[in-house]
Design an enzyme around this catalytic site. Structure first.
Site, PDB file in Angstrom:
ATOM      1  N   GLN A 103      -1.478 -25.964  30.498  1.00 55.80           N
ATOM      2  CA  GLN A 103      -2.382 -25.076  31.374  1.00 55.80           C
ATOM      3  C   GLN A 103      -3.308 -25.880  31.898  1.00 55.80           C
ATOM      4  O   GLN A 103      -4.107 -25.340  32.689  1.00 55.80           O
ATOM      5  CB  GLN A 103      -3.120 -23.916  30.472  1.00 55.80           C
ATOM      6  CG  GLN A 103      -2.099 -22.925  29.952  1.00 55.80           C
ATOM      7  CD  GLN A 103      -2.777 -21.878  28.786  1.00 55.80           C
ATOM      8  OE1 GLN A 103      -3.371 -21.020  29.207  1.00 55.80           O
ATOM      9  NE2 GLN A 103      -2.552 -22.070  27.604  1.00 55.80           N
ATOM     10  N   ASN A 104      -3.729 -27.074  31.636  1.00 51.16           N
ATOM     11  CA  ASN A 104      -4.685 -28.008  31.955  1.00 51.16           C
ATOM     12  C   ASN A 104      -4.296 -28.404  33.329  1.00 51.16           C
ATOM     13  O   ASN A 104      -3.292 -28.867  33.714  1.00 51.16           O
ATOM     14  CB  ASN A 104      -4.759 -29.113  30.937  1.00 51.16           C
ATOM     15  CG  ASN A 104      -5.324 -28.659  29.449  1.00 51.16           C
ATOM     16  OD1 ASN A 104      -5.575 -27.473  29.262  1.00 51.16           O
ATOM     17  ND2 ASN A 104      -5.313 -29.728  28.691  1.00 51.16           N
ATOM     18  N   HIS A 121      -0.859 -24.358  35.591  1.00 53.58           N
ATOM     19  CA  HIS A 121      -1.896 -23.817  36.594  1.00 53.58           C
ATOM     20  C   HIS A 121      -2.536 -25.010  37.633  1.00 53.58           C
ATOM     21  O   HIS A 121      -3.466 -24.782  38.256  1.00 53.58           O
ATOM     22  CB  HIS A 121      -3.232 -23.660  35.722  1.00 53.58           C
ATOM     23  CG  HIS A 121      -2.898 -22.428  34.660  1.00 53.58           C
ATOM     24  ND1 HIS A 121      -3.716 -22.160  33.610  1.00 53.58           N
ATOM     25  CD2 HIS A 121      -2.221 -21.453  34.753  1.00 53.58           C
ATOM     26  CE1 HIS A 121      -3.362 -21.047  33.097  1.00 53.58           C
ATOM     27  NE2 HIS A 121      -2.215 -20.682  33.636  1.00 53.58           N
ATOM     28  N   CYS A 129      -3.141 -27.396  51.648  1.00 52.51           N
ATOM     29  CA  CYS A 129      -3.583 -26.668  53.238  1.00 52.51           C
ATOM     30  C   CYS A 129      -3.317 -25.176  53.158  1.00 52.51           C
ATOM     31  O   CYS A 129      -2.099 -24.617  52.792  1.00 52.51           O
ATOM     32  CB  CYS A 129      -2.794 -27.386  53.976  1.00 52.51           C
ATOM     33  SG  CYS A 129      -2.989 -26.640  55.818  1.00 52.51           S
ATOM     34  N   CYS A 150      -7.698 -29.877  56.337  1.00 50.43           N
ATOM     35  CA  CYS A 150      -6.597 -30.627  56.329  1.00 50.43           C
ATOM     36  C   CYS A 150      -6.532 -31.517  57.881  1.00 50.43           C
ATOM     37  O   CYS A 150      -6.944 -31.337  58.894  1.00 50.43           O
ATOM     38  CB  CYS A 150      -5.434 -29.657  56.730  1.00 50.43           C
ATOM     39  SG  CYS A 150      -3.897 -30.169  56.987  1.00 50.43           S
ATOM     40  N   CYS A 153      -3.795 -30.297  60.834  1.00 50.27           N
ATOM     41  CA  CYS A 153      -4.015 -28.941  61.383  1.00 50.27           C
ATOM     42  C   CYS A 153      -5.408 -28.394  61.505  1.00 50.27           C
ATOM     43  O   CYS A 153      -5.726 -27.379  62.167  1.00 50.27           O
ATOM     44  CB  CYS A 153      -3.021 -27.814  60.847  1.00 50.27           C
ATOM     45  SG  CYS A 153      -3.748 -27.018  59.435  1.00 50.27           S
ATOM     46  N   GLY A 190      -4.555 -26.520  21.109  1.00 46.58           N
ATOM     47  CA  GLY A 190      -6.019 -26.326  21.927  1.00 46.58           C
ATOM     48  C   GLY A 190      -5.875 -25.231  23.095  1.00 46.58           C
ATOM     49  O   GLY A 190      -6.434 -25.389  23.897  1.00 46.58           O
ATOM     50  N   THR A 191      -5.228 -24.277  22.848  1.00 46.34           N
ATOM     51  CA  THR A 191      -5.363 -23.109  23.672  1.00 46.34           C
ATOM     52  C   THR A 191      -5.777 -21.768  22.804  1.00 46.34           C
ATOM     53  O   THR A 191      -5.233 -21.540  21.899  1.00 46.34           O
ATOM     54  CB  THR A 191      -4.128 -22.873  24.475  1.00 46.34           C
ATOM     55  OG1 THR A 191      -4.050 -21.595  25.155  1.00 46.34           O
ATOM     56  CG2 THR A 191      -2.881 -22.480  23.735  1.00 46.34           C
ATOM     57  N   ASN A 216      -5.412 -26.194  15.985  1.00 39.74           N
ATOM     58  CA  ASN A 216      -6.729 -25.534  16.704  1.00 39.74           C
ATOM     59  C   ASN A 216      -7.632 -25.517  15.962  1.00 39.74           C
ATOM     60  O   ASN A 216      -7.234 -24.910  14.566  1.00 39.74           O
ATOM     61  CB  ASN A 216      -6.401 -24.107  17.207  1.00 39.74           C
ATOM     62  CG  ASN A 216      -7.131 -23.472  18.193  1.00 39.74           C
ATOM     63  OD1 ASN A 216      -8.520 -23.645  18.072  1.00 39.74           O
ATOM     64  ND2 ASN A 216      -6.863 -23.058  19.554  1.00 39.74           N
TER      65      ASN A 216
HETATM   66  P1  OAD Z   1     -10.103 -21.738  26.150  1.00 49.20           P
HETATM   67  O1  OAD Z   1     -11.378 -22.428  26.410  1.00 49.20           O
HETATM   68  O2  OAD Z   1      -9.704 -20.214  26.336  1.00 49.20           O
HETATM   69  O3  OAD Z   1      -9.514 -22.445  24.563  1.00 49.20           O
HETATM   70  C1  OAD Z   1      -9.605 -23.577  24.192  1.00 49.20           C
HETATM   71  C2  OAD Z   1      -9.141 -23.429  22.822  1.00 49.20           C
HETATM   72  O4  OAD Z   1      -9.186 -24.854  22.347  1.00 49.20           O
HETATM   73  C3  OAD Z   1      -9.859 -22.725  21.731  1.00 49.20           C
HETATM   74  O5  OAD Z   1      -8.969 -21.917  20.893  1.00 49.20           O
HETATM   75  C4  OAD Z   1     -10.641 -23.800  20.963  1.00 49.20           C
HETATM   76  O6  OAD Z   1     -10.854 -23.352  19.570  1.00 49.20           O
HETATM   77  C5  OAD Z   1      -9.607 -24.676  21.053  1.00 49.20           C
HETATM   78  N1  OAD Z   1     -10.166 -26.345  20.796  1.00 49.20           N
HETATM   79  C6  OAD Z   1     -11.525 -26.599  21.194  1.00 49.20           C
HETATM   80  N2  OAD Z   1     -11.698 -27.761  20.925  1.00 49.20           N
HETATM   81  C7  OAD Z   1     -10.352 -28.403  20.198  1.00 49.20           C
HETATM   82  C8  OAD Z   1      -9.874 -29.685  19.824  1.00 49.20           C
HETATM   83  N3  OAD Z   1     -10.537 -30.538  19.669  1.00 49.20           N
HETATM   84  N4  OAD Z   1      -8.658 -29.784  19.521  1.00 49.20           N
HETATM   85  C9  OAD Z   1      -7.625 -28.521  19.418  1.00 49.20           C
HETATM   86  N5  OAD Z   1      -8.217 -27.264  19.930  1.00 49.20           N
HETATM   87  C10 OAD Z   1      -9.647 -27.327  20.397  1.00 49.20           C
HETATM   88  O7  OAD Z   1      -8.917 -22.598  27.059  1.00 49.20           O
HETATM   89  P2  OAD Z   1      -7.259 -22.435  27.581  1.00 49.20           P
HETATM   90  O8  OAD Z   1      -6.670 -21.555  26.497  1.00 49.20           O
HETATM   91  O9  OAD Z   1      -6.952 -23.634  27.833  1.00 49.20           O
HETATM   92  O10 OAD Z   1      -6.929 -20.636  33.778  1.00 49.20           O
HETATM   93  O11 OAD Z   1      -7.557 -21.478  28.597  1.00 49.20           O
HETATM   94  C11 OAD Z   1      -6.505 -21.030  29.239  1.00 49.20           C
HETATM   95  C12 OAD Z   1      -6.620 -20.726  30.738  1.00 49.20           C
HETATM   96  O12 OAD Z   1      -7.947 -19.822  30.929  1.00 49.20           O
HETATM   97  C13 OAD Z   1      -7.167 -21.861  31.524  1.00 49.20           C
HETATM   98  O13 OAD Z   1      -6.009 -22.631  31.925  1.00 49.20           O
HETATM   99  C14 OAD Z   1      -7.747 -21.548  32.650  1.00 49.20           C
HETATM  100  C15 OAD Z   1      -8.564 -20.459  31.967  1.00 49.20           C
HETATM  101  O14 OAD Z   1      -9.187 -19.219  32.690  1.00 49.20           O
HETATM  102  C16 OAD Z   1      -7.298 -20.732  35.009  1.00 49.20           C
HETATM  103  O15 OAD Z   1      -7.959 -21.391  35.400  1.00 49.20           O
HETATM  104  C17 OAD Z   1      -6.146 -20.146  35.742  1.00 49.20           C
END
Ligand code: OAD
Length: 251
Positions: A103-104, A121, A129, A150, A153, A190-191, A216
């Site tokens: 997602q990064n 994402h 553009c 751009c 254009c 890490g999500t 996590n």
């Molecule tokens: P979040 O900020 O929602 O979650 C980050 C997760 O990483 C949390 O569960 C933390 O506990 C965990 N974490 C923190 N430090 C860590 C480490 N050192 N090792 C492992 N885990 C760790 O971020 P995402 O789940 O990536 O979307 O967020 C998802 C989406 O929400 C993003 O892609 C973005 C955001 O809105 C868009 O912009 C479309």
């Protein structure tokens, strides 16, 4: 402090596994110094997504949106991949079938050396553009002009990222679900596992019979579906698992 983990049962599974999928979120880059979204210091604690990360925000004030992305690009540009990213580059070479879904948008997996990355994402280093939909790469940090235009254009360029209220590329999403349903083990690293459709990938994997491994420091909605839960930092846990795997492969 050294982390002590019970990795044995997972290693036993991995030594008989050839198809591994990994799904990462912003937590894998946290140890590189890139802010996550929902943690204590998370971006969404300080900024309002509806003002900065939606198509409406961009059409209302492209300069403001670009200033925010330019600030984030400036931070990311200085950061290096951490041991968690590095282990995944090794696994790409070592497992017969390996897929990395993220997602990064920070590009740190690429910087670490991962080759095949499905970016759900988008990518903060790509600009699109709004008129021609042409995507270009641009690594200037800071950008030379804000908002950037751009060269073909003259229309506005936008960050090639998915904003709130937008759909993910259907091609990428289909591929992500296919890879998830074909793997034998899926690591979810890490999500917070709250943003859809990314949060459904491990569920699709589990439904198709894969083992789910969550890494996590905190529990998430996925934890109860996980076969293995490692509470800790990706940059510490992944090297530990990798170290155990290397010992096994030598013995
Ligand atoms: P979040 O900020 O929602 O979650 C980050 C997760 O990483 C949390 O569960 C933390 O506990 C965990 N974490 C923190 N430090 C860590 C480490 N050192 N090792 C492992 N885990 C760790 O971020 P995402 O789940 O990536 O979307 O967020 C998802 C989406 O929400 C993003 O892609 C973005 C955001 O809105 C868009 O912009 C479309």
């Amino acid at each position: 402090m050294a982390v002590k983990l019970e990795t044995g049962p997972l290693i036993e599974v991995l030594r008989n596994t050839s198809r591994v999928a990994v799904s990462t979120g912003s937590g894998i880059s946290a140890e590189s110094g890139i802010p996550t979204f929902r943690g204590k210091e998370g971006l969404w604690k300080k900024f309002r997504p509806e003002e900065l990360a939606t198509p409406t925000a961009f059409s209302k004030n492209p300069k403001l949106v670009w200033e925010w992305y330019d600030w984030r690009r400036g931070i990311i540009a200085q950061k290096k991949p951490n041991p968690g990213h590095k282990v995944l580059t090794e696994w790409e070479k070592n497992f017969p079938q390996f897929s990395l879904i993220t997602q990064n948008i920070d590009g740190l997996h690429q910087k670490a050396g991962s080759k095949n990355i499905l970016e759900l994402h988008g990518n903060i280093w790509k600009l699109r553009c709004i008129n021609e939909d042409i995507i270009t790469e641009n690594y200037d940090a800071p950008l030379k002009e804000i908002p950037p235009l751009c060269q073909d254009c003259g229309a506005l360029l936008r960050p090639h990222v998915v904003w709130f209220g937008e759909s993910l590329s259907s091609t990428i999403l289909q591929k992500a679900f296919l890879l998830s349903s074909q793997c034998e083990v899926m690591f979810v690293i890490g999500t917070s596992a709250v943003v859809q459709p990314a949060a459904s990938l491990p569920l699709a994997a589990a439904q198709a019979g894969a083992k789910i491994v969550e890494i996590n420091p905190d529990p998430t909605p996925l934890t109860s579906y996980s076969d293995f839960s490692f509470r800790g930092k990706a940059g510490e846990i992944l090297p530990l698992i990798d170290g155990e795997l290397k010992i096994i492969s030598r013995s």
